[in-house]
Design an enzyme around this catalytic site. Structure first.
Site, PDB file in Angstrom:
ATOM      1  N   SER A 123       0.827  -1.207   0.000  1.00  0.00           N
ATOM      2  CA  SER A 123       0.000   0.000   0.000  1.00  0.00           C
ATOM      3  C   SER A 123       0.863   1.259   0.000  1.00  0.00           C
ATOM      4  O   SER A 123       1.963   1.273   0.575  1.00  0.00           O
ATOM      5  CB  SER A 123      -0.852  -0.010   1.266  1.00  0.00           C
ATOM      6  OG  SER A 123      -1.300   1.277   1.556  1.00  0.00           O
ATOM      7  N   TYR A 147      -1.689  -0.024  10.213  1.00  0.00           N
ATOM      8  CA  TYR A 147      -1.944  -0.740   8.955  1.00  0.00           C
ATOM      9  C   TYR A 147      -0.723  -0.624   8.039  1.00  0.00           C
ATOM     10  O   TYR A 147      -0.200  -1.622   7.531  1.00  0.00           O
ATOM     11  CB  TYR A 147      -3.186  -0.162   8.275  1.00  0.00           C
ATOM     12  CG  TYR A 147      -3.330  -0.532   6.816  1.00  0.00           C
ATOM     13  CD1 TYR A 147      -3.578  -1.834   6.426  1.00  0.00           C
ATOM     14  CD2 TYR A 147      -3.208   0.445   5.815  1.00  0.00           C
ATOM     15  CE1 TYR A 147      -3.707  -2.168   5.083  1.00  0.00           C
ATOM     16  CE2 TYR A 147      -3.339   0.127   4.482  1.00  0.00           C
ATOM     17  CZ  TYR A 147      -3.584  -1.178   4.109  1.00  0.00           C
ATOM     18  OH  TYR A 147      -3.706  -1.499   2.781  1.00  0.00           O
ATOM     19  N   LYS A 151       2.136  -3.476   6.673  1.00  0.00           N
ATOM     20  CA  LYS A 151       2.546  -3.718   5.277  1.00  0.00           C
ATOM     21  C   LYS A 151       4.067  -3.579   5.136  1.00  0.00           C
ATOM     22  O   LYS A 151       4.714  -4.347   4.419  1.00  0.00           O
ATOM     23  CB  LYS A 151       1.849  -2.719   4.340  1.00  0.00           C
ATOM     24  CG  LYS A 151       0.344  -2.900   4.237  1.00  0.00           C
ATOM     25  CD  LYS A 151      -0.010  -4.128   3.411  1.00  0.00           C
ATOM     26  CE  LYS A 151      -1.501  -4.279   3.222  1.00  0.00           C
ATOM     27  NZ  LYS A 151      -1.884  -5.531   2.595  1.00  0.00           N
TER      28      LYS A 151
HETATM   29  P1  NAD Z   1     -11.313  -6.666   1.157  1.00  0.00           P
HETATM   30  O1  NAD Z   1     -11.462  -6.453   2.627  1.00  0.00           O
HETATM   31  O2  NAD Z   1     -12.445  -6.326   0.267  1.00  0.00           O
HETATM   32  O3  NAD Z   1     -10.923  -8.175   0.892  1.00  0.00           O
HETATM   33  C1  NAD Z   1      -9.981  -8.848   1.698  1.00  0.00           C
HETATM   34  C2  NAD Z   1     -10.317 -10.335   1.652  1.00  0.00           C
HETATM   35  O4  NAD Z   1      -9.328 -11.015   2.441  1.00  0.00           O
HETATM   36  C3  NAD Z   1     -11.689 -10.639   2.276  1.00  0.00           C
HETATM   37  O5  NAD Z   1     -12.412 -11.477   1.394  1.00  0.00           O
HETATM   38  C4  NAD Z   1     -11.347 -11.325   3.587  1.00  0.00           C
HETATM   39  O6  NAD Z   1     -12.299 -12.293   3.961  1.00  0.00           O
HETATM   40  C5  NAD Z   1      -9.999 -11.965   3.272  1.00  0.00           C
HETATM   41  N1  NAD Z   1      -9.146 -12.175   4.467  1.00  0.00           N
HETATM   42  C6  NAD Z   1      -8.762 -11.254   5.385  1.00  0.00           C
HETATM   43  N2  NAD Z   1      -7.975 -11.824   6.301  1.00  0.00           N
HETATM   44  C7  NAD Z   1      -7.845 -13.137   5.956  1.00  0.00           C
HETATM   45  C8  NAD Z   1      -7.128 -14.237   6.502  1.00  0.00           C
HETATM   46  N3  NAD Z   1      -6.402 -14.121   7.608  1.00  0.00           N
HETATM   47  N4  NAD Z   1      -7.207 -15.428   5.873  1.00  0.00           N
HETATM   48  C9  NAD Z   1      -7.957 -15.581   4.739  1.00  0.00           C
HETATM   49  N5  NAD Z   1      -8.654 -14.577   4.186  1.00  0.00           N
HETATM   50  C10 NAD Z   1      -8.585 -13.361   4.782  1.00  0.00           C
HETATM   51  O7  NAD Z   1      -9.964  -5.873   0.746  1.00  0.00           O
HETATM   52  P2  NAD Z   1      -9.522  -5.326  -0.691  1.00  0.00           P
HETATM   53  O8  NAD Z   1      -9.941  -3.918  -0.827  1.00  0.00           O
HETATM   54  O9  NAD Z   1      -9.872  -6.295  -1.742  1.00  0.00           O
HETATM   55  O10 NAD Z   1      -7.937  -5.274  -0.479  1.00  0.00           O
HETATM   56  C11 NAD Z   1      -7.150  -6.429  -0.738  1.00  0.00           C
HETATM   57  C12 NAD Z   1      -5.702  -6.152  -0.327  1.00  0.00           C
HETATM   58  O11 NAD Z   1      -5.217  -5.013  -0.997  1.00  0.00           O
HETATM   59  C13 NAD Z   1      -5.500  -5.905   1.165  1.00  0.00           C
HETATM   60  O12 NAD Z   1      -4.342  -6.580   1.568  1.00  0.00           O
HETATM   61  C14 NAD Z   1      -5.305  -4.410   1.274  1.00  0.00           C
HETATM   62  O13 NAD Z   1      -4.471  -4.058   2.341  1.00  0.00           O
HETATM   63  C15 NAD Z   1      -4.622  -4.103  -0.047  1.00  0.00           C
HETATM   64  N6  NAD Z   1      -4.875  -2.732  -0.480  1.00  0.00           N
HETATM   65  C16 NAD Z   1      -6.160  -2.285  -0.587  1.00  0.00           C
HETATM   66  C17 NAD Z   1      -6.411  -0.983  -0.986  1.00  0.00           C
HETATM   67  C18 NAD Z   1      -7.816  -0.452  -1.091  1.00  0.00           C
HETATM   68  O14 NAD Z   1      -7.968   0.764  -1.133  1.00  0.00           O
HETATM   69  N7  NAD Z   1      -8.834  -1.283  -1.135  1.00  0.00           N
HETATM   70  C19 NAD Z   1      -5.333  -0.145  -1.294  1.00  0.00           C
HETATM   71  C20 NAD Z   1      -4.020  -0.635  -1.171  1.00  0.00           C
HETATM   72  C21 NAD Z   1      -3.802  -1.945  -0.758  1.00  0.00           C
HETATM   73  C1  UD1 Z   2      -7.035   3.403   1.213  1.00  0.00           C
HETATM   74  C2  UD1 Z   2      -7.243   1.963   1.616  1.00  0.00           C
HETATM   75  C3  UD1 Z   2      -5.977   1.379   2.116  1.00  0.00           C
HETATM   76  C4  UD1 Z   2      -4.875   1.630   1.135  1.00  0.00           C
HETATM   77  C5  UD1 Z   2      -4.721   3.119   0.889  1.00  0.00           C
HETATM   78  C6  UD1 Z   2      -3.652   3.419  -0.143  1.00  0.00           C
HETATM   79  C7  UD1 Z   2      -9.450   1.320   2.442  1.00  0.00           C
HETATM   80  C8  UD1 Z   2     -10.378   1.286   3.618  1.00  0.00           C
HETATM   81  N1  UD1 Z   2      -8.243   1.893   2.650  1.00  0.00           N
HETATM   82  O1  UD1 Z   2      -6.854   4.170   2.396  1.00  0.00           O
HETATM   83  O2  UD1 Z   2      -6.143  -0.021   2.285  1.00  0.00           O
HETATM   84  O3  UD1 Z   2      -3.697   1.076   1.586  1.00  0.00           O
HETATM   85  O4  UD1 Z   2      -5.956   3.575   0.366  1.00  0.00           O
HETATM   86  O5  UD1 Z   2      -3.450   4.814  -0.160  1.00  0.00           O
HETATM   87  O6  UD1 Z   2      -9.777   0.857   1.379  1.00  0.00           O
HETATM   88  N2  UD1 Z   2     -12.108  10.389   3.919  1.00  0.00           N
HETATM   89  C9  UD1 Z   2     -13.042  11.257   4.423  1.00  0.00           C
HETATM   90  N3  UD1 Z   2     -14.151  10.739   5.010  1.00  0.00           N
HETATM   91  C10 UD1 Z   2     -14.346   9.384   5.086  1.00  0.00           C
HETATM   92  C11 UD1 Z   2     -13.406   8.495   4.553  1.00  0.00           C
HETATM   93  C12 UD1 Z   2     -12.281   9.038   3.968  1.00  0.00           C
HETATM   94  O7  UD1 Z   2     -12.889  12.475   4.370  1.00  0.00           O
HETATM   95  O8  UD1 Z   2     -15.374   8.977   5.662  1.00  0.00           O
HETATM   96  C13 UD1 Z   2     -10.908  10.924   3.272  1.00  0.00           C
HETATM   97  C14 UD1 Z   2      -9.621  10.475   3.925  1.00  0.00           C
HETATM   98  O9  UD1 Z   2      -9.225  11.368   4.932  1.00  0.00           O
HETATM   99  C15 UD1 Z   2      -8.673  10.446   2.718  1.00  0.00           C
HETATM  100  C16 UD1 Z   2      -9.591  10.091   1.531  1.00  0.00           C
HETATM  101  O10 UD1 Z   2     -10.913  10.403   1.951  1.00  0.00           O
HETATM  102  O11 UD1 Z   2      -8.144  11.730   2.477  1.00  0.00           O
HETATM  103  C17 UD1 Z   2      -9.519   8.624   1.127  1.00  0.00           C
HETATM  104  O12 UD1 Z   2      -9.729   7.835   2.292  1.00  0.00           O
HETATM  105  P1  UD1 Z   2     -10.027   6.256   2.187  1.00  0.00           P
HETATM  106  O13 UD1 Z   2     -10.966   5.991   1.087  1.00  0.00           O
HETATM  107  O14 UD1 Z   2     -10.340   5.760   3.554  1.00  0.00           O
HETATM  108  O15 UD1 Z   2      -8.673   5.660   1.707  1.00  0.00           O
HETATM  109  P2  UD1 Z   2      -7.225   5.686   2.395  1.00  0.00           P
HETATM  110  O16 UD1 Z   2      -7.245   6.031   3.805  1.00  0.00           O
HETATM  111  O17 UD1 Z   2      -6.396   6.516   1.497  1.00  0.00           O
END
Ligand code: NAD
Ligand code: UD1
Length: 335
Positions: A123, A147, A151
């Site tokens: 991330s 978090y 990572k």
């Molecule tokens: P998500 O929460 O939608 O999906 C995560 C999945 O992992 C879920 O289906 C959950 O059941 C499974 N899981 C969690 N812990 C587990 C475990 N111990 N064993 C088996 N399964 C498990 O998340 P996402 O948005 O799809 O994100 C996937 C990955 O990408 C995460 O590692 C997250 O940190 C990373 N990431 C996400 C974002 C974002 O904004 N969504 C940004 C950067 C990195």
């Molecule tokens: C997201 C991801 C994280 C990932 C990161 C990479 C989720 C929950 N988090 O975090 O896994 O590693 O991107 O940059 O998917 N905000 C508000 N109000 C809200 C929620 C968010 O103002 O209720 C603002 C936050 O302060 C931020 C922006 O919106 O500036 C985006 O926030 P969010 O969607 O939570 O993503 P990240 O925190 O960037």
């Protein structure tokens, strides 16, 4: 290749599963929180395939060993983990216990099954408070929340493991803020409970399912005072995963940023969603969210060179696809 994807119907996992299934044999592995069977059925509709699924925790080394061997897995794509910045500040131990412990348990299982290729979902939060923008892979690391630190620990562990052992092939995809949904409109993001992140929350306010959007602070040193992030279409991101699988066969141990390279503020996002939905979205300002940074967006030149990857989908597509999905599914919400 035979690919173990450690997410069943998580947001990024199922979008990646859709693309990977056209060129690879995919097996899903998940302990299934934040997932639903309906999404899995729709996945089958899109891909025309029933994908094998094993219910299990990434911390279950023995189960992993047996199924990596049984399915002759060549590559593990690890999505499984906890991902919300704010929640990680409140529950840091959960984040280390799931994210870091997950790596500690997964790596020996892979080594024992002789399937030592891994694409890890990292991330942008590993870079912490940006010293300069755009963030490239040489930017110093130093996360501002548990978090991000989880990572970072994993990235360092992967490097320690891969450096002395050339059998390992690893890529850490360090990505920014994925939003939007698959073009079929069949699957999208529908988190349970109050969404932690911005886009699904805005979509629920636009649909009239939540009263207002809370914006975390308007006093950041940004143009309009709200947080600036790099929003990337989830399908662009998943194309990065497909490219990374090909890249793994040539090299190892690389952190690669996947972002669109442009920062948008929370106000920009709300305005754009207002345009896409034709509705006015009420919002209120709150205190800064612990662990957040003011602005964060990427330099993705390395991905462009190493993976021949770019993020062509425009912000408008991210909104319209999300809004279409939100409306067509009349998503049920939980408080
Ligand atoms: P998500 O929460 O939608 O999906 C995560 C999945 O992992 C879920 O289906 C959950 O059941 C499974 N899981 C969690 N812990 C587990 C475990 N111990 N064993 C088996 N399964 C498990 O998340 P996402 O948005 O799809 O994100 C996937 C990955 O990408 C995460 O590692 C997250 O940190 C990373 N990431 C996400 C974002 C974002 O904004 N969504 C940004 C950067 C990195
Ligand atoms: C997201 C991801 C994280 C990932 C990161 C990479 C989720 C929950 N988090 O975090 O896994 O590693 O991107 O940059 O998917 N905000 C508000 N109000 C809200 C929620 C968010 O103002 O209720 C603002 C936050 O302060 C931020 C922006 O919106 O500036 C985006 O926030 P969010 O969607 O939570 O993503 P990240 O925190 O960037």
């Amino acid at each position: 290749m035979n690919v173990l994807l450690t997410s069943r119907t998580g947001y990024i996992g199922y979008h990646t599963g859709v693309l990977l299934q056209s060129g690879h044999r995919v097996v899903l592995y998940d302990y299934q929180s934040n997932s639903s069977d309906e999404v899995l059925e729709k996945l089958a509709q899109i891909t025309g395939q029933q994908t094998p699924f094993i219910k299990g925790d990434v911390r279950d080394t023995e189960l992993l060993k047996s199924m990596l061997a049984a399915y002759h897995i060549d590559v593990v794509v690890r999505f499984a983990g906890l991902k919300a910045v704010g929640e990680s500040v409140e529950k840091p131990v959960d984040y280390y216990a799931n994210n870091v412990q997950g790596a500690i348990c997964l790596l020996p299982a892979m080594k024992s099954a002789r399937g030592q290729a891994l694409v890890f979902s990292s991330s942008a939060t590993v870079y912490g408070e940006p010293r300069y923008l755009r963030l490239d892979e040489s930017h110093p690391t130093g996360a501002t929340n548990p978090y991000g630190r989880s990572k970072l620990h994993i990235e360092e562990m992967l490097s320690d493991v891969a450096t002395p052992d050339p059998a390992w092939r690893m890529a850490c995809l360090c990505y920014f803020n994925p939003v939007g949904v698959h073009e079929s409109g069949l699957v999208g993001e529908n988190p349970s409970g109050v969404p932690n992140n911005l886009m699904p929350h805005i979509a629920q306010v636009a649909a009239g399912q939540r009263a207002e959007r809370s914006v975390f602070c308007d006093d950041y040193p940004t143009a309009d005072g709200t947080g600036v992030k790099d929003y990337i279409h989830v399908m662009d991101l998943t194309e990065g995963y497909v490219a990374a699988l090909a890249f793994l066969s040539q090299t190892t141990g690389h952190a690669i940023n996947l972002g669109a390279g442009k920062g948008y503020s929370v106000r920009d996002m709300i305005r754009a969603f207002e345009r896409a939905s034709g509705r006015q979205l009420p919002y209120k300002f709150f205190a800064r969210r612990a662990g957040d940074v003011a602005a964060c967006y990427s330099d993705s030149q390395k991905a462009s060179k190493a993976l021949n990857w770019r993020a062509p989908r425009a912000l408008g597509n991210m909104y319209t696809s999300t809004w279409r999905f939100q409306q067509s599914h009349r998503l049920s919400i939980t408080s």
